[in-house]
Design a protein around this motif. Structure first.
Motif, PDB file in Angstrom:
ATOM      1  N   SER A 393      29.534  60.568  14.564  1.00 31.99           N
ATOM      2  CA  SER A 393      29.706  60.381  13.025  1.00 31.99           C
ATOM      3  C   SER A 393      31.186  59.937  12.654  1.00 31.99           C
ATOM      4  CB  SER A 393      29.312  61.682  12.203  1.00 31.99           C
ATOM      5  OG  SER A 393      30.376  62.636  11.976  1.00 31.99           O
ATOM      6  N   LEU A 394      32.196  60.144  13.492  1.00 32.43           N
ATOM      7  CA  LEU A 394      33.572  59.970  13.290  1.00 32.43           C
ATOM      8  C   LEU A 394      33.951  58.577  13.416  1.00 32.43           C
ATOM      9  CD1 LEU A 394      35.360  63.169  14.377  1.00 32.43           C
ATOM     10  CD2 LEU A 394      34.734  62.506  11.902  1.00 32.43           C
ATOM     11  N   GLY A 395      35.041  58.072  12.958  1.00 39.52           N
ATOM     12  CA  GLY A 395      35.565  56.851  13.148  1.00 39.52           C
ATOM     13  C   GLY A 395      35.982  56.578  14.713  1.00 39.52           C
ATOM     14  N   ASN A 396      36.481  57.526  15.476  1.00 43.80           N
ATOM     15  CA  ASN A 396      36.648  57.400  16.754  1.00 43.80           C
ATOM     16  C   ASN A 396      35.875  57.895  17.756  1.00 43.80           C
ATOM     17  OD1 ASN A 396      36.674  60.370  16.224  1.00 43.80           O
ATOM     18  ND2 ASN A 396      38.557  60.849  17.241  1.00 43.80           N
ATOM     19  N   ARG A 397      34.553  57.843  17.374  1.00 39.81           N
ATOM     20  CA  ARG A 397      33.366  58.072  18.230  1.00 39.81           C
ATOM     21  C   ARG A 397      33.179  57.137  19.331  1.00 39.81           C
ATOM     22  NH1 ARG A 397      31.226  56.131  13.457  1.00 39.81           N
ATOM     23  NH2 ARG A 397      30.083  54.146  13.567  1.00 39.81           N
ATOM     24  N   ARG A 398      32.565  57.622  20.336  1.00 40.02           N
ATOM     25  CA  ARG A 398      32.503  56.690  21.616  1.00 40.02           C
ATOM     26  C   ARG A 398      31.075  56.866  21.921  1.00 40.02           C
ATOM     27  NH1 ARG A 398      37.020  57.219  26.106  1.00 40.02           N
ATOM     28  NH2 ARG A 398      35.903  55.195  26.636  1.00 40.02           N
ATOM     29  N   ARG A 399      30.597  55.864  22.399  1.00 38.32           N
ATOM     30  CA  ARG A 399      29.052  55.801  22.626  1.00 38.32           C
ATOM     31  C   ARG A 399      29.019  55.291  24.271  1.00 38.32           C
ATOM     32  NH1 ARG A 399      28.018  52.977  16.976  1.00 38.32           N
ATOM     33  NH2 ARG A 399      30.230  52.407  17.511  1.00 38.32           N
ATOM     34  N   PHE A 400      27.788  55.798  24.885  1.00 32.37           N
ATOM     35  CA  PHE A 400      27.529  55.570  26.196  1.00 32.37           C
ATOM     36  C   PHE A 400      26.143  55.449  26.540  1.00 32.37           C
ATOM     37  CE2 PHE A 400      31.673  57.871  26.076  1.00 32.37           C
ATOM     38  CZ  PHE A 400      32.634  57.047  26.578  1.00 32.37           C
ATOM     39  N   HIS A 401      25.479  54.628  27.207  1.00 31.90           N
ATOM     40  CA  HIS A 401      24.236  54.349  27.589  1.00 31.90           C
ATOM     41  C   HIS A 401      23.787  54.199  28.915  1.00 31.90           C
ATOM     42  CE1 HIS A 401      25.242  50.188  27.533  1.00 31.90           C
ATOM     43  NE2 HIS A 401      24.204  49.972  28.307  1.00 31.90           N
ATOM     44  N   GLY A 402      22.667  54.769  29.523  1.00 38.97           N
ATOM     45  CA  GLY A 402      22.448  54.412  30.720  1.00 38.97           C
ATOM     46  C   GLY A 402      21.171  55.237  31.148  1.00 38.97           C
ATOM     47  N   THR A 403      21.048  55.853  32.502  1.00 38.19           N
ATOM     48  CA  THR A 403      19.959  56.637  32.705  1.00 38.19           C
ATOM     49  C   THR A 403      20.263  57.982  33.258  1.00 38.19           C
ATOM     50  OG1 THR A 403      19.920  55.831  35.066  1.00 38.19           O
ATOM     51  CG2 THR A 403      18.908  54.470  33.639  1.00 38.19           C
ATOM     52  N   LEU A 404      19.267  58.734  33.444  1.00 38.12           N
ATOM     53  CA  LEU A 404      19.254  60.262  33.907  1.00 38.12           C
ATOM     54  C   LEU A 404      20.286  60.108  35.312  1.00 38.12           C
ATOM     55  CD1 LEU A 404      18.715  63.047  32.832  1.00 38.12           C
ATOM     56  CD2 LEU A 404      16.896  62.864  34.386  1.00 38.12           C
ATOM     57  N   ALA A 405      20.031  59.294  35.923  1.00 35.77           N
ATOM     58  CA  ALA A 405      20.761  59.023  37.284  1.00 35.77           C
ATOM     59  C   ALA A 405      22.195  58.849  36.951  1.00 35.77           C
ATOM     60  CB  ALA A 405      20.240  58.072  37.938  1.00 35.77           C
ATOM     61  N   ASP A 406      22.548  58.141  35.955  1.00 41.85           N
ATOM     62  CA  ASP A 406      23.913  57.858  35.647  1.00 41.85           C
ATOM     63  C   ASP A 406      24.771  59.026  34.963  1.00 41.85           C
ATOM     64  OD1 ASP A 406      23.587  55.381  36.301  1.00 41.85           O
ATOM     65  OD2 ASP A 406      22.649  54.821  34.553  1.00 41.85           O
ATOM     66  N   ALA A 414      37.538  62.293  32.220  1.00 39.86           N
ATOM     67  CA  ALA A 414      38.720  63.347  31.761  1.00 39.86           C
ATOM     68  C   ALA A 414      39.121  62.851  30.365  1.00 39.86           C
ATOM     69  CB  ALA A 414      40.074  63.364  32.784  1.00 39.86           C
ATOM     70  N   ASP A 415      38.776  61.548  30.035  1.00 40.97           N
ATOM     71  CA  ASP A 415      39.319  61.088  28.709  1.00 40.97           C
ATOM     72  C   ASP A 415      38.278  61.287  27.544  1.00 40.97           C
ATOM     73  OD1 ASP A 415      37.451  59.449  29.860  1.00 40.97           O
ATOM     74  OD2 ASP A 415      37.769  57.673  28.336  1.00 40.97           O
ATOM     75  N   LEU A 416      37.273  62.239  27.906  1.00 36.86           N
ATOM     76  CA  LEU A 416      36.425  62.634  26.601  1.00 36.86           C
ATOM     77  C   LEU A 416      36.762  63.834  26.643  1.00 36.86           C
ATOM     78  CD1 LEU A 416      32.988  61.504  27.950  1.00 36.86           C
ATOM     79  CD2 LEU A 416      34.579  60.276  26.525  1.00 36.86           C
ATOM     80  N   SER A 417      37.762  64.203  25.361  1.00 34.74           N
ATOM     81  CA  SER A 417      38.035  65.494  25.044  1.00 34.74           C
ATOM     82  C   SER A 417      37.228  66.025  23.585  1.00 34.74           C
ATOM     83  CB  SER A 417      39.483  65.297  24.623  1.00 34.74           C
ATOM     84  OG  SER A 417      39.910  64.504  23.413  1.00 34.74           O
ATOM     85  N   GLY A 418      36.766  65.133  22.920  1.00 33.48           N
ATOM     86  CA  GLY A 418      35.914  65.719  21.716  1.00 33.48           C
ATOM     87  C   GLY A 418      34.581  66.162  22.257  1.00 33.48           C
ATOM     88  N   HIS A 442      30.915  54.073  35.314  1.00 28.75           N
ATOM     89  CA  HIS A 442      31.677  55.164  35.688  1.00 28.75           C
ATOM     90  C   HIS A 442      31.107  56.066  36.629  1.00 28.75           C
ATOM     91  CE1 HIS A 442      34.406  53.694  32.542  1.00 28.75           C
ATOM     92  NE2 HIS A 442      32.995  53.913  31.731  1.00 28.75           N
ATOM     93  N   ARG A 443      29.944  55.567  37.185  1.00 27.26           N
ATOM     94  CA  ARG A 443      29.169  56.718  38.142  1.00 27.26           C
ATOM     95  C   ARG A 443      30.067  56.947  39.322  1.00 27.26           C
ATOM     96  NH1 ARG A 443      23.193  54.459  39.319  1.00 27.26           N
ATOM     97  NH2 ARG A 443      23.368  56.472  40.756  1.00 27.26           N
ATOM     98  N   HIS A 444      29.666  58.264  40.145  1.00 26.50           N
ATOM     99  CA  HIS A 444      30.392  58.436  41.359  1.00 26.50           C
ATOM    100  C   HIS A 444      29.958  57.299  42.494  1.00 26.50           C
ATOM    101  CE1 HIS A 444      30.631  63.011  40.169  1.00 26.50           C
ATOM    102  NE2 HIS A 444      31.502  62.222  39.575  1.00 26.50           N
ATOM    103  N   GLU A 445      30.608  57.048  43.476  1.00 22.37           N
ATOM    104  CA  GLU A 445      30.341  56.216  44.159  1.00 22.37           C
ATOM    105  C   GLU A 445      28.819  56.683  44.839  1.00 22.37           C
ATOM    106  OE1 GLU A 445      33.604  55.685  47.090  1.00 22.37           O
ATOM    107  OE2 GLU A 445      34.821  54.921  45.698  1.00 22.37           O
ATOM    108  N   ASP A 446      28.787  58.021  45.221  1.00 18.31           N
ATOM    109  CA  ASP A 446      27.613  58.434  45.616  1.00 18.31           C
ATOM    110  C   ASP A 446      26.899  59.456  44.837  1.00 18.31           C
ATOM    111  OD1 ASP A 446      26.574  60.258  48.728  1.00 18.31           O
ATOM    112  OD2 ASP A 446      25.404  59.666  47.038  1.00 18.31           O
TER     113      ASP A 446
END
Length: 457
Positions: A393-406, A414-418, A442-446
């Motif tokens: 709801s805030l102006g500085n919100r960040r949104r990500f999409h993917g799957t359960l595996a992601d 580490a950049d997600l502090s909220g 941003h998934r891990h290599e494995d």
């Protein structure tokens, strides 16, 4: 600062209209607006319109207003206490104004200030208390804005309090005139309740304009505001300026007061006769530990109320334009925390997730891998859609999409502090992902290894 010599060109008064006729000439939107305004009083409405729009006719039927379904004549105004010319026709409105003046009846012509004997105010109605805001026709939008602010400040029960005061008038008149009588009324209206009152208020997900009107009113009345760390300062600042503000922490890894200490504090403030707003992020009844606070207040005999707020799951869904339920896809919704998956057995809601429910997980990124791993282990497809919002709801919100595996990739962010909200389920696929980032980037290599590690924790 106001000018010392500023003069009002229109002097505000309150006219008695109980049982009096108020005539409105016109059959359209302007006439309906005036009818609704005057309809808040005990006047007898007389609406003069040979033809009237459907909405005005509905108003007449619902309120019992008198409808004169004929072409306008001056005789229709006789006996009225005031007249509104609201036909929208300049020539007719001018004729109505001239007829009213000839009959010595004050007249208002809509949007024609040069024809007006009086102006209609923006009205805050707490009958018998009324607050009228006028701009002499110069700024009606400004008047409406001020009306909205004042309306939020005043309790809906203010009228009932004024009515109660009227019943004490005889007793008050037995007191000596002057200071003694004024002190009686001042104590009557401003005296603090002996046992105090606690309002458990939902502050919403963070955006101050998602605060409810009731929450705002209580903040304006509060002696003390007890607030959690996740409640933004902008919302705390909406309270009464001289209210005492007590931060009580309650953020992950940083608790300035324990829950038991908060319970004791609320009881103490209530016993001191204070009006307290206990301001909680989101909704107080959704993971807000309101149950413990209500139990403590009940045990202590302290009056309290609960004011709901917009919970983070709803704000996150709105940020994604995401349907939490979707016909034919998901007809149930689960609110949970990632910590529910830390035990040896799966909670009951995990079975609902596998059956197609949308799951809203209130959690930090630190348990993302564990949530994903346990759900996949339980049988939920790794391809199930996932939406993640930081600072919903805030102006500085960040949104990500993917799957359960992601999902485990959140633990590396580490950049997600909220505060982070995660929504999982097939209905998530119906969201708008245009302004979101892919979790897969941003998934891990494995991924499989990361998921397995989440299961072992």
């Amino acid at each position: 600062m106001p000018q010392a010599n500023a003069k009002l060109n229109a002097f505000p008064v309150f006219m008695r209209v109980e049982g009096e006729a108020v005539a409105i000439v016109g059959g359209g939107e302007a006439a309906l607006a005036k009818a609704r305004l005057v309809g808040q009083s005990s006047a007898v409405l007389r609406i003069i319109a040979q033809t009237a729009e459907a909405e005005l006719l509905s108003f007449i039927a619902a309120t019992g207003a008198v409808h004169v379904a004929a072409a306008y004549e001056a005789a229709h105004l006789e006996g009225a206490a005031m007249v509104f010319a609201a036909s929208g026709d300049e020539a007719l409105d001018r004729r109505v104004a001239e007829d009213a003046r000839r009959l010595s009846i004050p007249v208002n012509a809509v949007d024609r200030p040069e024809l007006c004997d009086f102006f209609t105010p923006a009205l805050v109605n707490r009958a018998p208390v009324a607050i009228a805001i006028g701009t002499e026709g110069a700024g009606p939008v400004l008047a409406q804005m001020l009306r909205g602010r004042i309306d939020r400040m005043l309790s809906p029960s203010l009228g009932a309090l004024a009515t109660l005061a009227a019943s004490f008038r005889g007793a008050a008149e037995r007191l000596p005139k002057g200071t003694g009588r004024r002190r009686f009324w001042r104590d009557f209206f401003a005296g603090a309740p002996a046992s105090g009152h606690i309002a458990l208020v939902g502050a919403g997900p963070g955006a101050e304009d998602l605060l409810t009107l009731r929450a705002h009113r209580l903040l304006m009345e509060a002696d003390v505001i007890v607030h959690d760390a996740l409640v933004p300062e902008a919302i705390v600042a909406m309270g009464r300026r001289d209210a005492e503000r007590l931060p009580v922490g309650k953020r992950k890894g940083c608790h300035s007061k324990s829950q038991e200490e908060i319970n004791v504090l609320l009881v103490e403030l209530g016993r001191e006769g204070k009006r307290v707003v206990r301001l909680k992020s989101g909704d107080p009844l959704v993971f807000g530990r309101a149950g413990e606070e209500m139990a403590a207040l009940r045990d202590a005999g302290i009056a309290y109320e609960v004011v709901p707020g917009v919970t983070a799951a709803f704000a996150a869904a709105a940020d994604f334009e995401l349907p939490l339920t979707l016909r034919g896809v998901s007809s149930s919704l689960v609110f949970t925390t990632g910590h529910d998956l830390k035990g040896n057995s799966l909670p009951d809601w995990a079975k609902l997730a596998i059956s197609g429910a949308t799951v809203a997980v209130y959690m930090g990124r630190s348990v993302a891998a564990e949530v994903a791993g346990r759900l996949i282990e339980a049988g939920l497809s790794p391809d199930t859609a996932v939406a993640v919002v930081e600072n919903a709801s805030l102006g500085n919100r960040r949104r990500f999409h993917g799957t359960l595996a992601d999902l485990p990739s959140l633990e590396a962010r580490a950049d997600l502090s909220g505060p982070v909200m995660t929504i999982i389920g097939d209905a998530v696929a119906g969201a708008n992902f245009e302004r979101s980032e892919p979790l897969a980037a941003h998934r891990h290599e494995d991924t499989a290894s990361a998921t397995a590690e989440g299961v072992e924790q």
